[in-house]
Write a protein that holds these residues in place. Structure first.
Motif: not given
Ligand SMILES: Cc1cc2nc3c(=O)[nH]c(=O)nc-3n(C[C@H](O)[C@H](O)[C@H](O)COP(=O)(O)O)c2cc1C
Length: 208
Positions: A70-84, A108-120
């Motif tokens: 549901l995230v469409k804009e970078l500013s919708d992400y809650p933390t700077e590391p996720i934005r990075d 699990g770390e790989l799944k986590n890295a994948l799950d943090h984003l979607y449209y990217e």
């Protein structure tokens, strides 16, 4: 363009590692893959291996107040590391995932890295290199479902399955990237990376 849109023209290939273990085989295999890619594709392509234990990774627990889809804009992400992480993935024209098999799946770390984003991830060309005592085929099968179906990543048709000799798993040996046994997997690495580069809109180098 939304902040999470793929930059299809990017000349960067991001290499993501599934294992965060220290002193394992991941970095040696990353060296083998990136050296091969650098020879197989034109110089203008930049290959960036992501250190899985240096910011923005590991990203930790998912803190998104809404589903990443549901995230469409970078500013919708809650933390700077996720934005990075979002900026980095968006800056890549293609992704190479190099991951070991853990208990018939992937870390699990790989799944986590994948799950943090979607449209990217959508439509991003990608290839997989899996490893384990029998090439990590179970892990490749699961990743194909998550990356290909769940995240709509454009996967090349062939996975590279690297069977590690016993001493590299249960003994003291660790992959450095120039081992003789790796030659047996170069044909599938060539086929997968040729297709990856084609999906990026280019044509791989002719064999030397
Ligand atoms: C938690 C764990 C589970 C594992 N499960 C499997 C497995 O199911 N199949 C396999 O072939 N190897 C398995 N292995 C061996 C790994 O594939 C091998 O140790 C590999 O080198 C791990 O990657 P790394 O060295 O980059 O951390 C497992 C290793 C760990 C640490």
């Amino acid at each position: 363009m939304s902040a999470t849109t793929t930059t299809a023209t990017s000349k960067r290939i991001g290499v993501i590692l599934g294992s965060t273990r220290k002193g394992g085989n991941a970095l040696g295999l990353a060296k083998w893959v990136s050296t091969f890619l650098q020879k197989n594709i034109p110089d203008e392509i930049e290959i960036v291996v992501v250190d899985p234990v240096t910011p923005p990774q590991p990203l930790g627990p998912l803190l998104h107040p809404q589903m990443p889809s549901l995230v469409k804009e970078l500013s919708d992400y809650p933390t700077e590391p996720i934005r990075d992480w979002s900026r980095f993935v968006s800056s890549c024209g293609a992704i190479v995932v190099i991951t070991p098999q853990f208990n018939w799946g992937y870390p699990g770390e790989l799944k986590n890295a994948l799950d943090h984003l979607y449209y990217e991830w959508h439509g991003k060309p990608a290839m997989m290199v899996t490893y384990g005592s029998r090439g990590g085929a179970k892990c490749a099968e699961q990743l194909r479902q998550v990356m290909g179906k769940g995240l709509k990543i454009k996967l090349v048709g062939r996975d590279v399955l690297v069977s590690l000799p016993h001493d590299y798993i249960a003994g003291e040996e660790r992959v450095k990237g120039d081992e003789e046994f790796l030659k047996a997997f170069e044909e599938s690495l060539k086929e997968a990376s040729d297709e990856l580069y084609e999906l990026m809109g280019g044509e791989a180098n002719a064999p030397a």
